[in-house]
Design a protein around this motif. Structure first.
Motif, PDB file in Angstrom:
ATOM      1  N   ALA A  83     -58.614  66.440 -22.020  1.00 20.41           N
ATOM      2  CA  ALA A  83     -57.377  65.951 -21.201  1.00 20.41           C
ATOM      3  C   ALA A  83     -56.342  65.198 -21.742  1.00 20.41           C
ATOM      4  O   ALA A  83     -55.111  65.156 -21.627  1.00 20.41           O
ATOM      5  CB  ALA A  83     -57.975  65.233 -20.103  1.00 20.41           C
ATOM      6  N   LEU A  84     -56.843  64.321 -22.890  1.00 19.19           N
ATOM      7  CA  LEU A  84     -56.028  63.632 -23.708  1.00 19.19           C
ATOM      8  C   LEU A  84     -55.213  64.548 -24.580  1.00 19.19           C
ATOM      9  O   LEU A  84     -53.839  64.274 -24.868  1.00 19.19           O
ATOM     10  CB  LEU A  84     -56.722  62.719 -24.704  1.00 19.19           C
ATOM     11  CG  LEU A  84     -56.148  61.776 -25.516  1.00 19.19           C
ATOM     12  CD1 LEU A  84     -54.971  60.750 -24.706  1.00 19.19           C
ATOM     13  CD2 LEU A  84     -56.706  60.783 -26.587  1.00 19.19           C
ATOM     14  N   ALA A  85     -55.910  65.549 -25.166  1.00 18.05           N
ATOM     15  CA  ALA A  85     -55.104  66.448 -25.812  1.00 18.05           C
ATOM     16  C   ALA A  85     -53.475  67.094 -25.080  1.00 18.05           C
ATOM     17  O   ALA A  85     -52.575  67.178 -25.619  1.00 18.05           O
ATOM     18  CB  ALA A  85     -55.757  67.769 -26.074  1.00 18.05           C
ATOM     19  N   ALA A  86     -53.955  67.671 -24.034  1.00 19.00           N
ATOM     20  CA  ALA A  86     -52.825  68.214 -23.072  1.00 19.00           C
ATOM     21  C   ALA A  86     -51.493  67.153 -22.841  1.00 19.00           C
ATOM     22  O   ALA A  86     -50.602  67.414 -22.939  1.00 19.00           O
ATOM     23  CB  ALA A  86     -53.374  68.603 -21.800  1.00 19.00           C
ATOM     24  N   ASP A  87     -52.096  65.868 -22.621  1.00 23.40           N
ATOM     25  CA  ASP A  87     -51.182  64.633 -22.131  1.00 23.40           C
ATOM     26  C   ASP A  87     -50.353  64.243 -23.732  1.00 23.40           C
ATOM     27  O   ASP A  87     -49.232  64.080 -23.550  1.00 23.40           O
ATOM     28  CB  ASP A  87     -52.150  63.547 -21.747  1.00 23.40           C
ATOM     29  CG  ASP A  87     -50.863  62.648 -21.308  1.00 23.40           C
ATOM     30  OD1 ASP A  87     -50.509  62.742 -20.249  1.00 23.40           O
ATOM     31  OD2 ASP A  87     -50.815  61.518 -21.924  1.00 23.40           O
ATOM     32  N   ARG A 303     -52.360  66.806 -13.090  1.00 22.22           N
ATOM     33  CA  ARG A 303     -50.754  66.697 -12.736  1.00 22.22           C
ATOM     34  C   ARG A 303     -50.399  66.068 -11.544  1.00 22.22           C
ATOM     35  O   ARG A 303     -49.388  65.579 -11.391  1.00 22.22           O
ATOM     36  CB  ARG A 303     -50.553  68.351 -12.341  1.00 22.22           C
ATOM     37  CG  ARG A 303     -50.303  69.245 -13.638  1.00 22.22           C
ATOM     38  CD  ARG A 303     -50.035  70.568 -13.220  1.00 22.22           C
ATOM     39  NE  ARG A 303     -50.521  71.284 -12.306  1.00 22.22           N
ATOM     40  CZ  ARG A 303     -51.521  72.128 -12.599  1.00 22.22           C
ATOM     41  NH1 ARG A 303     -51.982  72.426 -13.879  1.00 22.22           N
ATOM     42  NH2 ARG A 303     -52.357  72.775 -11.605  1.00 22.22           N
ATOM     43  N   GLY A 304     -51.281  65.869 -10.442  1.00 19.42           N
ATOM     44  CA  GLY A 304     -51.166  65.119  -9.415  1.00 19.42           C
ATOM     45  C   GLY A 304     -51.141  63.585  -9.769  1.00 19.42           C
ATOM     46  O   GLY A 304     -50.306  62.914  -8.949  1.00 19.42           O
ATOM     47  N   LEU A 305     -51.624  63.260 -10.485  1.00 17.64           N
ATOM     48  CA  LEU A 305     -51.705  61.875 -11.187  1.00 17.64           C
ATOM     49  C   LEU A 305     -50.341  61.486 -11.728  1.00 17.64           C
ATOM     50  O   LEU A 305     -49.830  60.536 -11.542  1.00 17.64           O
ATOM     51  CB  LEU A 305     -52.755  61.433 -11.867  1.00 17.64           C
ATOM     52  CG  LEU A 305     -54.153  61.123 -11.526  1.00 17.64           C
ATOM     53  CD1 LEU A 305     -55.186  60.825 -12.658  1.00 17.64           C
ATOM     54  CD2 LEU A 305     -54.119  59.865 -10.579  1.00 17.64           C
ATOM     55  N   LYS A 306     -50.007  62.375 -12.590  1.00 22.46           N
ATOM     56  CA  LYS A 306     -48.632  62.379 -13.368  1.00 22.46           C
ATOM     57  C   LYS A 306     -47.600  62.255 -12.287  1.00 22.46           C
ATOM     58  O   LYS A 306     -46.587  61.496 -12.377  1.00 22.46           O
ATOM     59  CB  LYS A 306     -48.409  63.642 -14.214  1.00 22.46           C
ATOM     60  CG  LYS A 306     -49.352  63.423 -15.472  1.00 22.46           C
ATOM     61  CD  LYS A 306     -48.440  62.761 -16.398  1.00 22.46           C
ATOM     62  CE  LYS A 306     -49.091  62.798 -18.147  1.00 22.46           C
ATOM     63  NZ  LYS A 306     -48.201  61.924 -18.607  1.00 22.46           N
ATOM     64  N   LYS A 311     -53.327  59.602  -4.040  1.00 21.86           N
ATOM     65  CA  LYS A 311     -53.551  58.327  -3.524  1.00 21.86           C
ATOM     66  C   LYS A 311     -54.617  57.655  -4.299  1.00 21.86           C
ATOM     67  O   LYS A 311     -54.635  56.512  -4.902  1.00 21.86           O
ATOM     68  CB  LYS A 311     -53.937  58.116  -2.146  1.00 21.86           C
ATOM     69  CG  LYS A 311     -54.302  56.860  -1.526  1.00 21.86           C
ATOM     70  CD  LYS A 311     -53.113  56.071  -1.250  1.00 21.86           C
ATOM     71  CE  LYS A 311     -53.541  54.827  -0.570  1.00 21.86           C
ATOM     72  NZ  LYS A 311     -52.445  53.911  -0.580  1.00 21.86           N
ATOM     73  N   ALA A 312     -55.884  58.437  -4.674  1.00 24.31           N
ATOM     74  CA  ALA A 312     -56.812  57.945  -5.589  1.00 24.31           C
ATOM     75  C   ALA A 312     -57.507  59.099  -6.119  1.00 24.31           C
ATOM     76  O   ALA A 312     -57.781  60.085  -5.715  1.00 24.31           O
ATOM     77  CB  ALA A 312     -57.807  57.100  -4.768  1.00 24.31           C
ATOM     78  N   LEU A 321     -59.590  57.821 -21.587  1.00 17.82           N
ATOM     79  CA  LEU A 321     -58.891  57.445 -23.070  1.00 17.82           C
ATOM     80  C   LEU A 321     -57.513  57.685 -22.735  1.00 17.82           C
ATOM     81  O   LEU A 321     -57.148  58.932 -22.066  1.00 17.82           O
ATOM     82  CB  LEU A 321     -59.471  58.342 -23.962  1.00 17.82           C
ATOM     83  CG  LEU A 321     -61.087  57.987 -24.400  1.00 17.82           C
ATOM     84  CD1 LEU A 321     -61.407  59.180 -25.489  1.00 17.82           C
ATOM     85  CD2 LEU A 321     -61.165  56.704 -24.751  1.00 17.82           C
ATOM     86  N   GLY A 322     -56.383  57.150 -23.315  1.00 17.34           N
ATOM     87  CA  GLY A 322     -55.214  57.388 -23.618  1.00 17.34           C
ATOM     88  C   GLY A 322     -54.316  58.357 -22.759  1.00 17.34           C
ATOM     89  O   GLY A 322     -53.250  58.507 -23.003  1.00 17.34           O
ATOM     90  N   VAL A 323     -54.801  58.693 -21.872  1.00 18.20           N
ATOM     91  CA  VAL A 323     -53.995  59.686 -20.773  1.00 18.20           C
ATOM     92  C   VAL A 323     -52.883  58.796 -20.277  1.00 18.20           C
ATOM     93  O   VAL A 323     -53.309  57.852 -19.538  1.00 18.20           O
ATOM     94  CB  VAL A 323     -54.912  60.340 -19.742  1.00 18.20           C
ATOM     95  CG1 VAL A 323     -54.053  61.359 -19.194  1.00 18.20           C
ATOM     96  CG2 VAL A 323     -55.935  61.128 -20.657  1.00 18.20           C
ATOM     97  N   ASP A 324     -51.636  59.256 -20.246  1.00 13.70           N
ATOM     98  CA  ASP A 324     -50.741  58.165 -19.715  1.00 13.70           C
ATOM     99  C   ASP A 324     -50.383  58.717 -18.232  1.00 13.70           C
ATOM    100  O   ASP A 324     -49.659  59.705 -17.883  1.00 13.70           O
ATOM    101  CB  ASP A 324     -49.529  58.437 -20.768  1.00 13.70           C
ATOM    102  CG  ASP A 324     -48.023  57.393 -20.168  1.00 13.70           C
ATOM    103  OD1 ASP A 324     -48.373  56.763 -19.162  1.00 13.70           O
ATOM    104  OD2 ASP A 324     -47.238  58.053 -20.804  1.00 13.70           O
TER     105      ASP A 324
END
Length: 863
Positions: A83-87, A303-306, A311-312, A321-324
């Motif tokens: 997940a961190l790699a794609a971000d 993608r939904g979080l981005k 909502k949650a 880790l580090g996902v923005d």
């Protein structure tokens, strides 16, 4: 024309940013060819500090070349998670077009499709974001040296997550090879939560040196606690905090987007379902994220979080880790985080931008976690972050690396020996162990010489060691890595005449307990098992029946030393009558009962409680050293006492202490002396006190898999966990009988001591216990600290329903004895969801009784 810091500053300005001083220090260091470690708070801008440093030094500006060809591979970016790699790839790509830099960004992880892999086989991108396993796989290419010829810089993101395990050792070996090919390679590590930064820097850059840059940017980290409406004075680990559901829903309503962290995937499944039941109108607005879900599901959630559409999200360490995710405003942590670094890491998922405050709200799952919450806030404020230490000389990783290097163009032993010793973990590797490793990959050691499958590497006529067959090469490439778990079965919907889409994967050990028609929670759905075929679990939707919850390995975390010390400080203050924060004020009724019936532990005392009951004679001891240490300590003390007095013990442990129960009387005032806690002959005594042979056998399965002794199978024809265990067990017995000096046997024993029992921390605990004043308290009934340990022992012999009934009766009796001050309702159990997630499908069974003088080891589950 190369992009200058001025151009980078202009790009920052277009985003409304200004470079921080630590970013400019990194730019300057890389411009001078220096390597180093950047340690800065989450969301402070570490990624762009190192990325723009690479662009300043290596990128060629201007338009693309006439052939429209991007620059060759120049930067490798190592990440521990997919997940961190794609971000990260998206973040690296953002400035390239604006700065007109002819670089392309690529991804190489376990999720990368075959078409993309084929393209990368022809030409690697200018900057490649990958994992340690995928990097090693790239190094097995016959043309690996040519493919990496243009590499100038390597970045290790979230270095603290790799430093302390075998994945980090695998990366150290890969780094040694890349540095051997390019001695001027610039290497930088990034981290936000390291308590031993000097060690981390040394391991990363060994045998060279580099610069440690501290990103001292202002970062407000707020830790608060969701207080329960009622307080149980006799808590027990297992409620999972679901009685806090109404308050959690209220907190989620106050924020646009929140993350709800749990410590296990099973816990995440239960909380997601509970939130959906409480707020059906949130369907489609809340989601579930953990590592066993399919890549498509995880990508949709991310993608939904981005985009701020969710909502949650209820999640596990898969989003640590580090996902923005800039839209995230709140983070809730269900239960104790068990470590300061983990809490800080998760808190940083909110306000993930420079200058924005981060907030985490702790949701206690039982009353004593209020004390942990207060301790965690103080530890975070004091930055008492846990240290991470690199493993030393794991031979299974070395054996795997030898075969990998034999594939990657071959090797000459003397040259590779020198190269391997440039990895910190193998800096003291001796010639004898090196010769053993070479012999092992050449013919399997003394006991496997007759079997062709273990002749994995052979020297050719020029003295270059290579893999002799394509079949062995294929098997090895499919087995590269150091992450070992039970065999995973794909979960798919059942369709007449075919199968539906994949939901994710579940461990074979869980499915093996179910029969067709049984129901379980997975991917936020109630599912009915239809059939299991060819490593695939076919399911259909179900409703109205009580489900089991999948249990995944690796979900139980011990309390860290730093958080345990902070917790004892809180209890010591309470013993002096100081209740300085809201959590301690709320838990005061519990602590007052503990003080009245016994005493409160302090940093200078060791509390021991002695109780006589119908079951026998109980000792409750509270070292506050974490469950792993308590397991070794309980067995050690029981064994030492049994050498002096014939007696049999049953054992239960949790993070706060342990219980020893004997059917005959033990004079603990006589035996609990500093000599009993002596650390002389510790290793011999620990091995004698435990079934160390069986523990080493279990550990050997992982070692055998990493070392390439057992093969998990080809796609669609994987071997079952039982088959792998049987195969590794056969090797274990063969080596013990015919090759007792096999170094993998010694490694299995060492890992049992170092990882399962944490013998180093055990020795430290013994030294500390010797220095403390022993406070022995005879008690008439279980105290608030003793009660959870009783529940741990009861779990082993009871079904969920019988356990709930017994706990309810005990709590009513104890609350009555404690008098006024407890909750309005003594206990609200109903049908609890036990923290041991497999208890929901457990059948009743009678407890076993040991007939020897050795202690009986009991598994525990309390958090």
């Amino acid at each position: 024309m190369s992009p200058s810091p001025h151009l980078a500053g202009a790009w920052f300005a277009r985003q409304g940013w200004s470079p921080f001083a630590f970013q400019e220090r990194v730019w300057q260091a890389v411009a001078e060819g220096e390597s180093g470690l950047l340690h800065a708070s989450t969301g402070a801008g570490k990624t762009y500090a190192v990325w723009f440093a690479a662009l300043h030094r290596f990128a060629e500006g201007g338009s693309a070349t006439a052939s429209n060809q991007s620059a060759p591979l120049t930067v490798l970016w190592i990440t521990p998670m997919r997940a961190l790699a794609a971000d990260t790839a998206r973040a690296l790509e953002a400035p390239l077009k604006d700065l007109d830099i002819a670089w392309d960004i690529g991804l190489r992880t376990g999720d990368t499709g075959s078409a993309e892999r084929a393209r990368q086989g022809r030409r690697l991108p200018s900057a490649l974001v990958t994992t340690p396993e995928s990097l090693t796989l790239l190094l097995t290419r016959a043309d690996a040296r040519q493919a990496f010829a243009g590499l100038r810089m390597l970045v290790v993101d979230e270095w603290h997550e790799l430093l302390g395990n075998k994945r980090g050792v695998q990366l150290q070996l890969a780094l040694a090879r890349l540095r051997q090919w390019n001695p001027t390679l610039i290497v930088w590590g990034l981290s936000a939560t390291l308590g031993n930064q000097t060690h981390a820097l040394e391991v990363l850059l060994h045998p060279g040196h580099g610069r440690l840059v501290q990103g001292l940017t202002p970062k407000t980290l707020q830790v608060d606690t969701l207080l329960p409406p009622t307080l149980e004075r006799f808590p027990w680990a297992g409620h999972l905090g679901l009685r806090m559901l109404p308050q959690v829903v209220e907190e989620l309503e106050t924020a646009a987007t929140s993350l709800v962290f749990t410590n296990t995937r099973s816990q995440a499944e239960l909380w997601y379902q509970a939130l959906l039941d409480a707020r059906p109108d949130w369907a489609g607005l809340i989601a579930l994220h953990h590592g066993s879900l399919s890549r498509e599901v995880r990508d949709w959630v991310e993608r939904g979080l981005k985009d701020g559409r969710l909502k949650a999200v209820v999640c596990t360490s898969s989003l640590d880790l580090g996902v923005d995710f800039l839209p995230v405003e709140r983070v809730l942590q269900i239960g104790s985080p068990k470590g300061v670094a983990r809490l800080m890491q998760r808190a940083g998922r909110s306000g993930h931008a420079p200058g924005r405050p981060s907030r985490v709200t702790l949701v206690p799952t039982h009353s004593l976690e209020l004390v942990e919450a207060a301790a965690a806030r103080d530890a975070v404020a004091a930055r008492r972050v846990e240290a991470r230490l690199s493993p030393e000389k794991p031979l299974d990783v070395l054996v795997q690396h030898l075969v990998s290097m034999a594939l990657g163009g071959g090797f000459r032993p003397d040259a590779l020996f020198a190269e391997v010793r440039h990895a910190w973990a193998y800096r003291h590797l001796g010639e004898a162990k090196w010769a053993w490793a070479l012999a092992f990959v050449r013919h399997g050691g003394h006991s496997l010489t007759a079997y062709p499958d273990y002749r994995r590497v052979e020297p050719d006529e020029h003295g270059v060691w290579r893999v002799p067959s394509r079949r062995l090469a294929l098997r090895h490439r499919m087995s590269i890595g150091t992450i070992v778990s039970d065999a995973a079965l794909t979960v798919k919907f059942w369709r007449q005449g075919g199968s539906g889409g994949a939901l994710g994967s579940v461990e074979e050990g869980f499915i093996a307990r179910l029969r067709p028609g049984d129901c379980f929670l997975f991917a936020g759905r109630l599912l009915e098992l239809v059939r299991v075929d060819n490593m695939t679990v076919y399911v259909r939707r179900a409703s109205g029946r009580k489900p089991a919850v999948p249990r995944w390995n690796g979900g139980r975390m011990p309390l860290s030393t730093e958080l345990a010390d902070a917790l004892v400080d809180q209890l010591g203050a309470a013993a002096r009558g100081e209740f300085a924060n809201v959590e301690m004020q709320r838990v005061r009724p519990l602590l007052e009962v503990q003080q009245a019936w016994s005493a409160l532990p302090t940093a200078t005392s060791l509390l021991a409680e002695v109780l006589k009951s119908r079951e026998g004679w109980h000792l409750f001891l509270y070292p506050f050293a974490g469950r792993h240490v308590h397991l070794g300590l309980a067995n050690l003390l029981a064994w030492r006492v049994a050498q002096r007095q014939p007696v049999t013990f049953s054992i239960a442990v949790n993070d706060y202490g342990f219980e020893l129960l004997s059917p005959t009387e033990v004079d603990w005032a006589r035996w609990l002396t500093p000599a009993l806690f002596g650390h002389e002959h510790l290793l011999a005594d620990v091995l004698a006190s435990l079934n160390a042979g069986e523990m080493a056998r279990r550990r050997f399965r992982e070692i055998a898999r990493i070392a390439g002794l057992v093969f998990s199978g080809y796609p669609g024809a994987q071997k079952s966990a039982r088959q792998l265990q049987a195969s590794s067990g056969l090797f274990f017995e063969v080596f013990r009988q015919y090759d007792p000096d096999n170094l993998l046997l010694a490694q299995a024993e060492e890992e049992v001591l170092r990882q399962e029992l944490d013998v180093t921390r055990l020795e430290q605990a013994l030294r500390r216990l010797q220095e403390r004043h022993l406070d022995i308290r005879p008690i008439k009934r279980p105290t608030p600290l003793a009660f959870p340990l009783l529940v741990e022992r009861f779990r082993e012999g009871m079904s969920t329903e019988k356990l709930a009934d017994r706990i309810a009766r005990m709590v009513r009796d104890l609350e009555k004895a404690a008098g006024p001050g407890g909750p309005e309702s003594a206990v609200e159990i109903g049908q609890p969801s036990l923290e041991r997630d497999d208890d929901l499908s457990r059948r009743p069974r009678a407890p076993r009784q040991r007939k020897t003088g050795l202690p009986r080891q009991r598994k525990t589950a309390g958090r």
